[in-house]
Structures are given as structure tokens and as C-alpha cells.
Design an enzyme around this catalytic site. Structure first.
Site, mmCIF file in Angstrom:
data_model
loop_
_atom_site.group_PDB
_atom_site.id
_atom_site.type_symbol
_atom_site.label_atom_id
_atom_site.label_comp_id
_atom_site.label_asym_id
_atom_site.label_seq_id
_atom_site.Cartn_x
_atom_site.Cartn_y
_atom_site.Cartn_z
ATOM 1 C CG HIS A 149 -1.975 0.839 0.985
ATOM 2 N ND1 HIS A 149 -1.893 2.464 1.037
ATOM 3 C CD2 HIS A 149 -3.551 0.739 0.924
ATOM 4 C CE1 HIS A 149 -2.896 2.959 0.997
ATOM 5 N NE2 HIS A 149 -4.124 2.170 0.756
ATOM 6 N NE ARG A 156 -2.909 7.612 -2.027
ATOM 7 C CZ ARG A 156 -3.025 6.225 -2.420
ATOM 8 N NH1 ARG A 156 -2.829 6.333 -3.555
ATOM 9 N NH2 ARG A 156 -3.194 5.276 -1.786
#
Ligand code: FAD
Ligand code: FES
Lengths: 223, 553
Positions: free
Chosen positions: B318, B338
Site C-alpha cells: 500500500h 487521496r
């Protein structure tokens, strides 16, 4: 180094460890009382106090940093009263909460649950919302509950706020949340076979064709 | 609040924020991604993988840490185990108490099977509870299952198995509805429409969430439902070996109580493997987002019994694990940060990658920024990181958005004095997900009769890289399918006598090939952190900056 006491025994551990990693640093191999290691599963609920301060404090062992002179002990999660119900057979009416958890009338507002909650939720307030039958308020206020069980462990009346809360959230999600029309529509489209041919085309496409379609696809702005 | 020397870089991030609000980096072309991945993605680091020496996937490459366990010795001696009086005799045994296992158990029960669920820790102590960002389903008018299909295979580098992707995208909307009918509280707009967000590699807003506690909400509802229906489950009793019958079909399992070492024999007409991932193997020394019991047990058990695995040479790192503070090193900073608008920014305050590229690409770009370009920020533990500029979110979407959409992240960083609505977060890639796994068909059936698999322990759906929100979808789609198929199979299965012959044969092969002495025992069950380096301390941390207590004696 930080001095801590595990079940009464002294250890010196490096600064910056959590209670969980400090126990492991001391050599305790943990089986119970550890799940996600990230503050989400509630397996590691812990009660501690300090050498010269007997007041009990509560937290999640995987998130709480060790401090000088902490007295530590782990209390493994234990089962609590849970009503068994068929969600399809009950109603999203305020009385339903009381019918399944009649004991909640015994709450005398001591606020221990709220003071205990490692997520800092307003547990006592949502219990009084539950008494008034306000399902939506309970759902909203209890949403971040990790069901660690500390509120139930400390309630002098033996109530189980976290199970009352999940009943309300489930009632809210099943019956009170407004229906999503576009979701229903898409499910109907899929069931009627309307989406099949487009998916079928992609299933049959070779890699070059897929690459082309992929790089040409239009992208919806993120916001 | 960051240490003084890190604060200097924070000032640079603040200084460029206004200009960056208007700056959008382009996505990389397919051709530009390949060299970036090959040079910087951990899957490509030479010497970190090797071909398996034994078993159904002999010759296929997998990380050394997984190969060690797949080639390892059994924990049990078949001659010391009495299979004549099973403790349980059920239609369907589900192994693993996460989202996939719970769904399989519910569906097998609904389809008339007598079900037992056996798990390693508590029911619901698993990777599923940790999922924050959400679950994909193409249900908006602007979206379609075909678009979801294309995004998924593009993210998986076109290696995904078509039938599995088809099942994934076509079942997705009904999975969202199923969860809601069980009482899951989805984030919605006042008119009932779903409040959906974008995600890395997705071309539409498709992510259904429940604040940033999506997996917790899904898991606690399923757990409650299992209890309401009175479905039997046993906790702290991991499976240590599968049982087969004299015809070679999977026919049950041996469970070991981790606290008392007591063994339990379960005879089952069908078995569903749902043991999740492998993060706690700390491939290449990476820290991980995974739960305590994510040790690849299901791969080992199925492999030893003879099931084929697929795509075992691709792990997901990740892009955004916490690099600071050390208490949460390696823990997940959800991609939702994000999705909501935060950019990735280097020590000088400059963007270096479009933040919503697929995960492997973003992770590789971060590693390049730190290793090759030297634009990372060093922290006191020696962990390097780059900035995830979370304060942009409230600027873009209005103040209060961070508090409303990311309560778990606010709480987690707030504990250590960092206000993510005002200060950026330091991040670095962390070991997150097993892209491959046990090979299945669209019913969740493995290559062995009687054995089904669902969730993170299976492979093929996601090809060589999984997209955000497709795993918490996978676990329900294939959990439900496998549960249903297992119940149906159990009605027609005609099991013979229980045996552990496959274990005898395995040990014989290990002995003959000389591997028995060289390999450990498996399944691993739990990592050993007592007195060892804490799991969040990555081995690649700079020796000189390591506090002395972090060095092995
Ligand atoms: C922190 C985090 C965040 C994530 N966020 C997202 C997201 O936003 N969206 C998304 O789609 N995906 C996300 N993922 C991925 C996704 O959550 C997981 O891949 C998925 O939930 C796995 O579900 P599962 O049921 O297959 O496995 P798990 O949920 O891990 O369950 C496996 C179960 O099997 C048990 N088990 C293991 N070994 C044995 C054994 N030998 N015997 C018996 N039981 C055993 C385990 O204890 C556990 O209970 C995230 C993952 C993590 C870790
Ligand atoms: S181990 Fe899951 S909350 Fe601490």
C-alpha cells in the site's frame, strides 16, 4: 527508557512503544487481546493506572503509548448479554429497543461508560437516546464503536451499551436510511441481462484490445 | 507536531500548497509504468523470490518468506491422531472468521447446510475490520459493470481471470444491497443516493463507504447476524491441517486450541477456506497493515492438500503506510485521503506522481522519490517517508470534511499530537495485500473436490494488482458464492473414511528431497514478536539511526 509494571512486575522499556508492543518487548507472547493492531477491532481493550495514582484509565493497548510508572494488566474480552432477533421480523420503532433490552431503564446516569470509552464516544448520551427510542441518534453517536466491551465491563448496572448500539445501527440501515433508487435500478438492469453484452465483449477481447480500451477510457473527475 | 527538523519540510509543503491546488499531474501511460515498476516495485527486487521446490506449483516463483512456509513441515504427526471419533460432523466447515468466512457461513446456512465456522482469534479479528476506504460497486447511472470490469483488469495488468471479474462486477450492486438489508449504514446523500468516491485506478466514483470505518461496519453487522441465526463458531482454534477422505476429497480439518493445545477433529462434507492474507510474514522486512493472524495459513493448508495456487509472485504494497510516529509505523493511511484530494509531495514541497494511479505505480513512485532522487524525509527511527498533504482536503471540499469523512484517521494521528486537517502526514509503502492465492472458479471451487475458497486467500480475480475497494467486494461476492456452492456440494458429496494420508505423503516427499530438515513448521499461526524487533521496525531502516534497542543482540 520508561519504567512500567506488568501485573506488578517491573520492566524498563524504550520510549515510544505502545502498551501492546511494550508487553511483547518484555517477552509476553500474546494470544488473546490482540487483533488488528491498529485501533479497529477492539480486541486489546486495557485498563491501567499509575504507581502513585490509583485512578483507573482505559484505552486500546495497540494505540496507547506507554508512560512512566504505568501499572498494566490485560483484561481479555469476555462475552456479554446480546439479544437474539430476526431483523426481518422486528420493527424500527423506539419501543423495539426496550423490548429487546429491558434493562436499559436501570441506567442511573453515572457516566462511567462515557469516561471509559477509548473512542471517546458519548456512550451515556446514546443510552439515554435509546431510552427515548431515538434509533437514528443512537446510530449516529455510536457509529465509531469498535465494540471493545469496556463500557459493559465497567457499567455498575450490568448494561451492554455496545450491543444496544449495534441493534440501533442495524435498524437504521435496514429500515430508516432512505432507499437508493440508482442502486435498485442497476440491480434490476443486471438481473434482466441488460449489462451482459458489454461485459461479454470485454471478456472476449484480447489483451491488445483491452489495453487500447483501457487507455482510451474517459475518467470522471474525482471531485 | 513534528520534530523540529521535519517541521522545516512542513513549511515547504505549506508554501507550495496554494499553487499545487491548481496543479494536476498527468497519469502515466501504460508504457511509462512498466520501467517504473520494474525498477522500484518491491516485487522486482532480485533475490527476494524463488521457485517452489515441491508441491502443485513446483517451479513457480513466490517470495522467500512464503516459499519457506509452503515447503515446510506439518505441525502434526498423523500417526498420533485418532480420526475415528470426530468432535464435529457438519455439512460445511468454514475456516476463518473475517468478511469472506462470515458471508460463506451465512449463505451456506441459508442454503440448508449445517455449518461450523472455526477461526484463529476472535470472530471478526481479521483484515476486514481494518478496511477503511470502502467497497466498489458500479451502481451510478454514469457507471456500468463493464466500466468496472475494464478498470479492474487494467489495474491487474490484464492478467485477471475473466469469469471471476465478471462475477465480481455483476454481483457488486446486489452485495451492497445485501449488506444494507442486514443493516449496514452506507454513507448516503439526503435523497438516499449513495455518497460515492473515486479511488486509485477507478474511472468512476464507485467507492461505497461508512465513514472511514467501512470494514468495521461490514464485519460487526455480519458477526451480529451469525449470532442472531445461532450459527456455531469456535474461536482461538486455528486449522492446522485439512483432512481428506480415502478418495482424495477434502473432508474436514484438524483444529488446535492455541491456549491449551487440545485438538478438535471436524468432519465436513465441504470446506470453505477463508483465512485472509499474509502481511505478518513481513515480506522483505516491510511493516504491514494486516491483522495479527495474517500469516498465509490457508495457502499452506490448501497447498499441502494438493490445491493449485495462482499469481503467488505478486504482493501489494500500500503506497501510504504511516512513517511517523513510530507507534503506528506501517499502519494504514487510507487511500480515501487521496480520494478526497490530498496530493503526494516530496521534501521540497513538490508533487511527483498523480495520486490516484493504481497502487503499485504510486508505491513505486514513492520508493523512487526516496531512494533514487533523495527527496524523502528522514524520521527518528530511520524510516524515510514523503508527505501526504491532507490539509488540502478541507481547502478543496470545505472545512469540516476531514473531520466528517476521516474520523478514524483524525483520532489515530490526534493521539500523537498531529492534526491531519492542518498538518500533512508522513507516509511510506507498507505490505498490504496478497494479490494471488488459491485458484478458484466462479463458484469459489478450488482444484480439489470438496474445497472452496473465498476472499484474500484466493487469487485470480485481481490479476497482478488489486484496486481499492475490490477486496471488500471480493470477500462478499465470493464468500457468498462459495458458501452457496459448498452447501450444494455437501448435499451430493459422498465422503469416504477420514485420512491424513496427504500429510504422510507430503512428509515423505519432504524427507526424500532433503527439505524436511531445512524448513520450519507451518502454518505459522502467529508471528513471534515477543522479545524480537517490534513488527513496525523495518529491517531496511538505516542502521546508524536505529535506537540501540532495536538492534538484534
Ligand atoms: C488496514 C486494511 C485496510 C483495508 N482497506 C480496504 C478497503 O478500503 N477496501 C477494500 O476493498 N479492501 C481493503 N483492504 C483489504 C481487505 O480488507 C481484505 O483483503 C479483506 O477484508 C480480507 O477479507 P478475508 O475475509 O478474506 O480475510 P480476513 O478478514 O483477514 O479474515 C481471515 C480470517 O481467517 C482467520 N484465520 C487465519 N488463519 C487461520 C487458520 N489457520 N485457521 C482458522 N482461521 C484462520 C483470521 O484470524 C481471520 O479471522 C484493507 C486491508 C487492511 C489490512
Ligand atoms: S488490536 Fe485491534 S483495536 Fe487494538
Amino acid at each position: 527508557m520508561v519504567d512500567i509494571y506488568v501485573m506488578g512486575k517491573h520492566y524498563a522499556v524504550p520510549e515510544g512503544l505502545t502498551i501492546l508492543t511494550a508487553l511483547e518487548y518484555c517477552g509476553y507472547r500474546i494470544i488473546r487481546g490482540c487483533g488488528c493492531r491498529a485501533g479497529f477491532c477492539g480486541a486489546c481493550a486495557t485498563i491501567y493506572n499509575f504507581k502513585n495514582d490509583p485512578v483507573l484509565r482505559y484505552d486500546l493497548a495497540c494505540q496507547k503509548t506507554v508512560e512512566q510508572d504505568m501499572y498494566l494488566t490485560q483484561i481479555p474480552f469476555f462475552p456479554a448479554v446480546k439479544a437474539q432477533y430476526d431483523l426481518e421480523q422486528i420493527k424500527a420503532a423506539g419501543e423495539q429497543i426496550l423490548a429487546l433490552y429491558p434493562d436499559i431503564v436501570k441506567c442511573f446516569g453515572c457516566n462511567t461508560c462515557t469516561k471509559t470509552c477509548p473512542q471517546e464516544l458519548e456512550v451515556m448520551w446514546y443510552m439515554s437516546d435509546a431510552l427515548r427510542g431515538d434509533i437514528r441518534e443512537v446510530a449516529l453517536k455510536s457509529f465509531d464503536c469498535v465494540m471493545c466491551g469496556l463500557c459493559a465491563a465497567r457499567c455498575p448496572q450490568g448494561l451492554v451499551p455496545y450491543n444496544v448500539a449495534i441493534l440501533c445501527r442495524r435498524l437504521y440501515g435496514r429500515y430508516l436510511a432512505p432507499v437508493s433508487d440508482h442502486l435498485e435500478q442497476r440491480i434490476a438492469d443486471i438481473e434482466s441481462g441488460k449489462c451482459n453484452s458489454d461485459v461479454e465483449k470485454l471478456k472476449k477481447a484480447d489483451e491488445n484490445e483491452l489495453r487500447r480500451l483501457y487507455s482510451e477510457r474517459d475518467i470522471e473527475p474525482a471531485y | 507536531m513534528y520534530p523540529h527538523y521535519i517541521e522545516e519540510s512542513v513549511r515547504k509543503v505549506e508554501a507550495t500548497r496554494e499553487a499545487r491546488l491548481k496543479e494536476t499531474l498527468p497519469r502515466l501511460s501504460v508504457d511509462a509504468k512498466t520501467p517504473l515498476l520494474q525498477k522500484f516495485h518491491p516485487d522486482y527486487v532480485a533475490g527476494t523470490m524463488r521457485p517452489l521446490a515441491i508441491g502443485p506449483n513446483k517451479g513457480d516463483s513466490t517470495p522467500n518468506e512464503i516459499a519457506d512456509l509452503l515447503e515446510a513441515n506439518s505441525r502434526i504427526d498423523p500417526d498420533k491422531i485418532d480420526l475415528s471419533k470426530p468432535d464435529y460432523d457438519v455439512d460445511v466447515l468454514v475456516i476463518g472468521g473475517g468478511g469472506a468466512g462470515a458471508s460463506a457461513a451465512l449463505l451456506a446456512h441459508e442454503n440448508g447446510a449445517n455449518v461450523l465456522l472455526a477461526t484463529k482469534l476472535r470472530l471478526g479479528d481479521c483484515n476486514t475490520v481494518g478496511a477503511q476506504a470502502g467497497t466498489q460497486a458500479a451502481d451510478r447511472p454514469q457507471d456500468s459493470p463493464a466500466t468496472h470490469y475494464l478498470d479492474t483488469v487494467g489495474g491487474g495488468h490484464f492478467h485477471n481471470i475473466p469469469e471471476l471479474v465478471e462475477a465480481l462486477v455483476k454481483d457488486a450492486p446486489s452485495v451492497i444491497k445485501w449488506l444494507e438489508s442486514l443493516g449496514v449504514n452506507w454513507d448516503k446523500n439526503p435523497d438516499g443516493s449513495m455518497h460515492e468516491l473515486s479511488g486509485g485506478g477507478a474511472s468512476r466514483l464507485r467507492l461505497h463507504s461508512a465513514r472511514d470505518y467501512t470494514g468495521l461496519e461490514e464485519m460487526r453487522v455480519l458477526r451480529d447476524e451469525l449470532r442472531n441465526r445461532g450459527i456455531g463458531y469456535v474461536e482461538f482454534s486455528p486449522t492446522v491441517e485439512l483432512l481428506t477422505d480415502d478418495k482424495g476429497q477434502v473432508a474436514g480439518a484438524v483444529l488446535a486450541n492455541m491456549e491449551t493445545n487440545e485438538l478438535t477433529i471436524v468432519r465436513a462434507r465441504a470446506v470453505v477456506m477463508a483465512t485472509g492474507g499474509m502481511g505478518r510474514l513481513h515480506i522483505q522486512g516491510f511493516p504491514t497493515t494486516n491483522h495479527y493472524g495474517a500469516t498465509a495459513d490457508g495457502l499452506v493448508l490448501a497447498y499441502r492438500a494438493g490445491a493449485k495456487l495462482i499469481f503467488m509472485d505478486t504482493m501489494q504494497y500500500h503506497p501510504t503506510g504511516a512513517a511517523y510516529p513510530m507507534q503506528i509505523l506501517g499502519q494504514l493511511v487510507t487511500e480515501k485521503v487521496r480520494t478526497l484530494g490530498a496530493q503526494l509531495v516530496n521534501a521540497d514541497g513538490a508533487q511527483f506522481v498523480m495520486p490516484l494511479e493504481p497502487r503499485d505505480v504510486v508505491a513505486a513512485a514513492i520508493i523512487r522519490e526516496c531512494r533514487e532522487r533523495g527527496k524523502g524525509i528522514d524520521t527518528p527511527t530511520g524510516q524515510v517517508g514523503v508527505w501526504l498533504d491532507s490539509p488540502m482536503i478541507d481547502l478543496i471540499r470545505g472545512s469540516g470534511t476531514v473531520a466528517r469523512e476521516l474520523p478514524a484517521m483524525v483520532r489515530q494521528f490526534g493521539r500523537y499530537g498531529i492534526d491531519i486537517a492542518k498538518e500533512p502526514m508522513l507516509i511510506y509503502p507498507t505490505l498490504h495485500y496478497q494479490n494471488g492465492g488459491i485458484k478458484i472458479n466462479a463458484d469459489g471451487a478450488t482444484t480439489m473436490l470438496g474445497l472452496f475458497a473465498a476472499g484474500e486467500c484466493e487469487g485470480g480475480v485481481h490479476g497482478r494488482n488489486r484496486l481499492i475497494g475490490n477486496s471488500t467486494l471480493d470477500i462478499f461476492v465470493f464468500g457468498r458464492r462459495a458458501g452457496m456452492a459448498a452447501a450444494q456440494w455437501s448435499k451430493q458429496a459422498n465422503p469416504g473414511a477420514l485420512t491424513l494420508n496427504h500429510v504422510r505423503q507430503w512428509q515423505k516427499n519432504l524427507n526424500e528431497s532433503g527439505l524436511a530438515q531445512k524448513r520450519p513448521i507451518s502454518p505459522l499461526l502467529l508471528p513471534d514478536y515477543a522479545k524480537a524487533i517490534p513488527d513496525y521496525m523495518p529491517s531496511y531502516a538505516k542502521e546508524s539511526l536505529k535506537p540501540s534497542w532495536m538492534k538484534l543482540a
